[in-house]
Write a protein that holds these residues in place. Sequence first.
Motif, PDB file in Angstrom:
ATOM      1  N   UNK A  12     -17.291  67.607 -12.842  1.00  0.00           N
ATOM      2  CA  UNK A  12     -16.627  68.758 -13.713  1.00  0.00           C
ATOM      3  C   UNK A  12     -15.307  69.225 -12.989  1.00  0.00           C
ATOM      4  N   UNK A  13     -14.215  68.898 -13.469  1.00  0.00           N
ATOM      5  CA  UNK A  13     -12.763  69.270 -13.106  1.00  0.00           C
ATOM      6  C   UNK A  13     -11.843  70.072 -13.983  1.00  0.00           C
ATOM      7  N   UNK A  14     -10.826  70.878 -13.467  1.00  0.00           N
ATOM      8  CA  UNK A  14     -10.106  71.649 -14.153  1.00  0.00           C
ATOM      9  C   UNK A  14      -8.943  70.918 -14.778  1.00  0.00           C
ATOM     10  N   UNK A  15      -9.079  70.618 -15.924  1.00  0.00           N
ATOM     11  CA  UNK A  15      -7.966  69.657 -16.655  1.00  0.00           C
ATOM     12  C   UNK A  15      -6.624  70.419 -17.018  1.00  0.00           C
ATOM     13  N   UNK A  16      -6.690  71.739 -16.505  1.00  0.00           N
ATOM     14  CA  UNK A  16      -5.402  72.544 -16.808  1.00  0.00           C
ATOM     15  C   UNK A  16      -4.754  72.306 -15.262  1.00  0.00           C
ATOM     16  N   UNK A  17      -5.458  72.231 -14.562  1.00  0.00           N
ATOM     17  CA  UNK A  17      -4.965  72.257 -13.097  1.00  0.00           C
ATOM     18  C   UNK A  17      -3.970  70.712 -12.819  1.00  0.00           C
ATOM     19  N   UNK A  18      -2.599  70.884 -12.550  1.00  0.00           N
ATOM     20  CA  UNK A  18      -1.935  69.460 -12.454  1.00  0.00           C
ATOM     21  C   UNK A  18      -2.195  68.943 -11.253  1.00  0.00           C
ATOM     22  N   UNK A  50     -21.122  74.194 -18.795  1.00  0.00           N
ATOM     23  CA  UNK A  50     -20.997  75.209 -17.802  1.00  0.00           C
ATOM     24  C   UNK A  50     -22.307  76.226 -18.022  1.00  0.00           C
ATOM     25  N   UNK A  51     -22.425  76.851 -19.553  1.00  0.00           N
ATOM     26  CA  UNK A  51     -23.563  77.445 -19.593  1.00  0.00           C
ATOM     27  C   UNK A  51     -24.839  76.696 -19.408  1.00  0.00           C
ATOM     28  N   UNK A  52     -24.948  75.466 -19.764  1.00  0.00           N
ATOM     29  CA  UNK A  52     -26.222  75.057 -19.323  1.00  0.00           C
ATOM     30  C   UNK A  52     -26.725  74.980 -17.967  1.00  0.00           C
ATOM     31  N   UNK A  53     -25.581  74.756 -17.088  1.00  0.00           N
ATOM     32  CA  UNK A  53     -26.109  74.838 -15.628  1.00  0.00           C
ATOM     33  C   UNK A  53     -25.830  76.249 -14.961  1.00  0.00           C
ATOM     34  N   UNK A  54     -25.538  77.084 -15.741  1.00  0.00           N
ATOM     35  CA  UNK A  54     -25.284  78.480 -15.154  1.00  0.00           C
ATOM     36  C   UNK A  54     -24.236  78.444 -14.157  1.00  0.00           C
ATOM     37  N   UNK A  64     -15.385  72.415  -6.750  1.00  0.00           N
ATOM     38  CA  UNK A  64     -15.566  71.046  -7.385  1.00  0.00           C
ATOM     39  C   UNK A  64     -17.162  71.143  -7.694  1.00  0.00           C
ATOM     40  N   UNK A  65     -17.660  70.816  -8.958  1.00  0.00           N
ATOM     41  CA  UNK A  65     -19.008  70.725  -9.427  1.00  0.00           C
ATOM     42  C   UNK A  65     -19.104  69.136  -9.721  1.00  0.00           C
ATOM     43  N   UNK A  66     -20.432  68.814  -9.168  1.00  0.00           N
ATOM     44  CA  UNK A  66     -21.072  67.508  -9.804  1.00  0.00           C
ATOM     45  C   UNK A  66     -22.241  67.671 -10.296  1.00  0.00           C
ATOM     46  N   UNK A  67     -22.656  67.209 -11.516  1.00  0.00           N
ATOM     47  CA  UNK A  67     -24.018  67.027 -11.990  1.00  0.00           C
ATOM     48  C   UNK A  67     -24.561  65.535 -11.492  1.00  0.00           C
ATOM     49  N   UNK A  72     -28.941  67.781 -11.107  1.00  0.00           N
ATOM     50  CA  UNK A  72     -28.796  68.432  -9.942  1.00  0.00           C
ATOM     51  C   UNK A  72     -27.209  68.742  -9.666  1.00  0.00           C
ATOM     52  N   UNK A  73     -27.129  70.025  -9.443  1.00  0.00           N
ATOM     53  CA  UNK A  73     -25.544  70.496  -9.085  1.00  0.00           C
ATOM     54  C   UNK A  73     -25.316  70.396  -7.705  1.00  0.00           C
ATOM     55  N   UNK A  74     -24.056  69.532  -7.384  1.00  0.00           N
ATOM     56  CA  UNK A  74     -23.523  69.643  -6.202  1.00  0.00           C
ATOM     57  C   UNK A  74     -22.250  70.481  -6.014  1.00  0.00           C
ATOM     58  N   UNK A  75     -21.904  71.132  -5.272  1.00  0.00           N
ATOM     59  CA  UNK A  75     -20.504  71.613  -5.287  1.00  0.00           C
ATOM     60  C   UNK A  75     -19.977  71.657  -4.123  1.00  0.00           C
TER      61      UNK A  75
END
Length: 125
Positions: A12-18, A50-54, A64-67, A72-75
């Motif tokens: 899960x990455x921020x696509x607005x962030x260059x 994001x909602x699904x994984x709170x 940075x978040x990984x599923x 399982x969330x790793x951040x």
Amino acid sequence: MSALSQYPIVVLYDGICPACIKDRQHYQKLAGRKDDAILWLDINQHQEILKQFAISEQAAMTELHLIVGGKKIVKELDAYILLLGHVWWLKPLAWFIAIPFIKAPLAKYYHYRVNKRLTASGRMK
């Protein structure tokens, strides 16, 4: 079968962030074919995940978040360590970053840089 469970790693990455886009492209180039096992999702277009994984929007922007395995969330730095470890020749870097006396100050620096970038772009106060 959901898209999340089809990939061992979902980033899960921020696509607005260059800088985030540039980091993604750099990783994909380094990973080569290994990147085929990774699904990249822009947090700005996948709010339902994001909602699904709170995961709050603030947390998604600042860490940075990984599923992993669809559940399982790793951040934070653990996410970077996992991604680097996914590519055999980057594993030594992952091991190095995981050393506690390296990881703790690196985590502080990581948060400092992210907060500075978000503040400068007006996305965080």
